[in-house]
Scaffold this motif. Structure first.
Motif, short mmCIF file in Angstrom:
data_model
loop_
_atom_site.label_atom_id
_atom_site.label_comp_id
_atom_site.label_asym_id
_atom_site.label_seq_id
_atom_site.Cartn_x
_atom_site.Cartn_y
_atom_site.Cartn_z
N UNK A 104 42.88 52.72 34.55
CA UNK A 104 42.75 51.62 35.51
C UNK A 104 42.90 50.30 34.75
N UNK A 105 42.72 49.20 35.43
CA UNK A 105 42.75 47.89 34.78
C UNK A 105 41.39 47.22 34.94
N UNK A 106 40.37 47.92 34.48
CA UNK A 106 39.01 47.40 34.49
C UNK A 106 38.50 47.30 33.05
N UNK A 107 37.75 46.22 32.78
CA UNK A 107 37.21 46.00 31.44
C UNK A 107 35.74 45.60 31.55
N UNK A 108 34.91 46.18 30.70
CA UNK A 108 33.49 45.82 30.61
C UNK A 108 33.26 45.08 29.30
N UNK A 109 32.57 43.93 29.37
CA UNK A 109 32.33 43.10 28.20
C UNK A 109 30.83 42.94 27.98
N UNK A 110 30.46 42.89 26.71
CA UNK A 110 29.07 42.60 26.35
C UNK A 110 29.06 41.82 25.05
N UNK A 111 28.07 40.94 24.91
CA UNK A 111 27.97 40.09 23.73
C UNK A 111 26.49 39.82 23.44
N UNK A 112 26.22 39.42 22.20
CA UNK A 112 24.91 38.85 21.91
C UNK A 112 25.03 37.33 21.93
N UNK A 113 23.91 36.66 22.11
CA UNK A 113 23.90 35.22 22.36
C UNK A 113 23.94 34.45 21.04
N UNK A 114 25.13 34.39 20.44
CA UNK A 114 25.37 33.52 19.29
C UNK A 114 26.73 32.88 19.50
N UNK A 115 26.99 31.72 18.92
CA UNK A 115 28.22 30.99 19.25
C UNK A 115 29.51 31.78 19.01
N UNK A 167 25.15 39.36 28.44
CA UNK A 167 24.76 38.60 27.26
C UNK A 167 23.35 39.00 26.86
N UNK A 168 23.20 39.50 25.64
CA UNK A 168 21.90 39.93 25.13
C UNK A 168 21.40 38.97 24.07
N UNK A 169 20.09 38.89 23.84
CA UNK A 169 19.56 38.03 22.78
C UNK A 169 20.14 38.43 21.42
N UNK A 170 20.41 37.44 20.57
CA UNK A 170 20.95 37.71 19.25
C UNK A 170 19.87 38.29 18.34
N UNK A 171 20.24 39.25 17.55
CA UNK A 171 19.32 39.91 16.63
C UNK A 171 19.52 41.40 16.69
N UNK A 172 18.59 42.15 16.13
CA UNK A 172 18.71 43.60 16.11
C UNK A 172 18.60 44.16 17.52
N UNK A 173 19.55 45.01 17.87
CA UNK A 173 19.56 45.66 19.19
C UNK A 173 19.56 47.16 18.94
N UNK A 174 18.50 47.82 19.37
CA UNK A 174 18.36 49.24 19.10
C UNK A 174 18.80 50.12 20.26
N UNK A 175 18.90 49.54 21.45
CA UNK A 175 19.19 50.36 22.62
C UNK A 175 20.19 49.66 23.53
N UNK A 176 21.39 50.25 23.63
CA UNK A 176 22.45 49.73 24.48
C UNK A 176 22.58 50.54 25.76
N UNK A 177 21.67 51.47 26.00
CA UNK A 177 21.87 52.47 27.06
C UNK A 177 21.87 51.87 28.47
N UNK A 178 21.12 50.79 28.69
CA UNK A 178 21.13 50.18 30.02
C UNK A 178 22.52 49.67 30.36
N UNK A 179 23.15 48.99 29.42
CA UNK A 179 24.52 48.51 29.63
C UNK A 179 25.47 49.69 29.81
N UNK A 180 25.35 50.69 28.95
CA UNK A 180 26.26 51.83 28.99
C UNK A 180 26.11 52.63 30.28
N UNK A 181 24.90 52.65 30.87
CA UNK A 181 24.71 53.33 32.15
C UNK A 181 25.57 52.67 33.24
N UNK A 182 25.61 51.34 33.23
CA UNK A 182 26.46 50.62 34.18
C UNK A 182 27.93 50.86 33.91
N UNK A 183 28.28 50.92 32.63
CA UNK A 183 29.67 51.19 32.26
C UNK A 183 30.11 52.54 32.82
N UNK A 184 29.25 53.54 32.72
CA UNK A 184 29.63 54.88 33.17
C UNK A 184 29.85 54.93 34.67
#
Length: 411
Positions: free
Chosen positions: A177-188, A213-230
């Motif tokens: 398809x032509x769908x894209x999911x984006x995620x970033x941490x909050x740094x410039x 957009x997630x807070x910048x720093x160590x991120x141990x769990x991406x599963x909430x975002x990935x659940x939406x991606x799926x």
């Protein structure tokens, strides 16, 4: 009596070191290195220092430059917060023998460029080109000593769409398809790239299913975002967080239940730590670099620098070991031309006039932005895919070392 003897021994040792003739006749020019030696980017910081020291050791072994022996002095920028960077800069700048500073990146915003300009400090930098340009372009003459060996980051935002289109039209990439999911941490750095990608994908007719957009720093769990991606099952997933530890967790958690999606991660896969953490789970992931090591037969300088680094430190470098190695040599060239490290403005002018082949490509500076010139005749953008622990350069085709392949979870 025992204490007295120890004191005598210490005094004797001190006197010996005071009169040792090793390089007493040599003048010293210190090069400050701003680097994040602690925190999530410590792997980058260690590589920066290693690259600078490799160059300094070579130059000194060859007799120094302009009658000076070089010495590396390090300032730890820690978490890259403003107070940490300012403190590290002040420690370096307070040393009268420090008349140049180099870095891969010191902060996310590059605000320290203003401090360098105030003290007319020669400053060579690699990362956060958008921030460098935004600070310098309105009045480039106010920053005569500040130069970036990395080109504009605009290509990070604009080149992805045509590369994906080219892969799809050639049949190498099959898009469901032509769908894209984006995620970033909050740094410039990460946030700017994500916003630019969102704009360009939408302009090309893609549906952006998320731009989190997630807070910048160590991120141990991406599963909430990935659940939406799926649920959305996009053809492309892009993560612009640049910390290798975060990227490794993202990749391993994606593979717990992968979708039929190409995974692109900004910068982090170029760091050796990423492969150490992911092992064979990295196979198939795509990333790109501006100012990365262009290690192809068309650029033998890159192979030369990488081999020197590997021989000295026993491991392959990422981006910043070679970058700092080249920065030190650029400074040495300028010092050779000017002859006096305290003539900072003349050193800055000599740096700006540099034009030479470096590990990242052909370096020359844009006088309007003080960035390296981007393009196939300058510093090109490079797209890589990791396959069985190797980094395969597949774009641009004129520099390619291999072909893109469909990731194993998409086959």
């Amino acid at each position: 009596m025992k204490l007295k003897g120890l004191m005598k021994g210490a005094l004797f040792a001190a006197s010996v070191f005071a009169v040792l003739p090793a390089h007493a006749q040599d003048k010293v020019a210190k090069i400050g290195v701003l680097a994040p030696l602690t925190g999530g980017a410590a792997a980058d910081g260690a590589e920066m220092v290693n690259g600078a020291r490799l160059a300094v050791d070579e130059i000194n072994a060859a007799g120094g430059v302009a009658g000076y022996k070089l010495e590396v002095v390090v300032g730890d920028t820690q978490d890259q917060a403003a107070d940490s960077v300012t403190s590290a800069f002040e420690r370096l700048a307070g040393d009268r023998d420090v008349n140049a500073i180099v870095t891969g990146y010191a902060s996310g915003s590059n605000f320290e460029i203003e401090l360098m300009a105030e003290q007319e400090m020669p400053y060579l930098i690699s990362a956060n080109s958008a921030q460098t340009r935004d600070i310098i372009a309105p009045s480039p003459d106010d920053f005569p000593t500040v130069w970036s060996i990395t080109p504009s980051y605009d290509a990070y935002e604009t080149e992805m769409v045509p590369v994906i289109d080219e892969l799809a039209s050639s049949g190498k990439l099959k898009l469901p398809n032509k769908k894209v999911a984006l995620i970033s941490s909050d740094n410039p750095y990460s946030k700017t790239i994500m916003e630019g990608l969102k704009k360009n994908f939408e302009a090309a007719g893609w549906t952006v299913t998320s731009s989190d957009l997630l807070p910048f720093g160590e991120i141990s769990d991406w599963r909430a975002f990935l659940a939406g991606v799926r649920q959305d099952a996009p053809a492309l997933i892009i993560n612009t967080d640049y910390l290798p530890g975060n990227a490794a967790k993202f990749m391993t958690q994606f593979l717990e239940e992968p979708t039929d999606s190409l995974v692109f991660i900004q910068y982090a896969p170029s760091v050796p730590e990423f492969l150490d953490l992911t092992k064979d789970q990295a196979t198939g992931v795509v990333y790109n670099l501006l100012g990365g090591v262009l290690n192809t037969p068309k650029n033998p300088r890159a192979a030369e620098v990488v081999k020197k680094y590997e021989d000295k430190y026993g491991n392959q470098p990422g981006t910043y070991g070679p970058a700092l190695y080249e920065q030190v040599y650029l400074y040495a060239d300028a010092l050779e031309k000017v002859g006096d490290p305290t003539k900072r403005l003349e050193i800055g002018e000599a740096l700006g006039a540099s034009e030479k082949q470096i590990a990242a490509g052909m370096l020359k500076f844009d006088p309007e932005t003080h960035l390296a010139v981007q393009g196939n005749d300058g510093i090109p953008i490079q797209f890589y895919q990791i396959w069985d622990g190797e980094r395969v350069l597949f774009y641009p085709g004129s520099y390619a070392t291999g072909e893109f392949q469909m990731p194993p979870w998409m086959q």
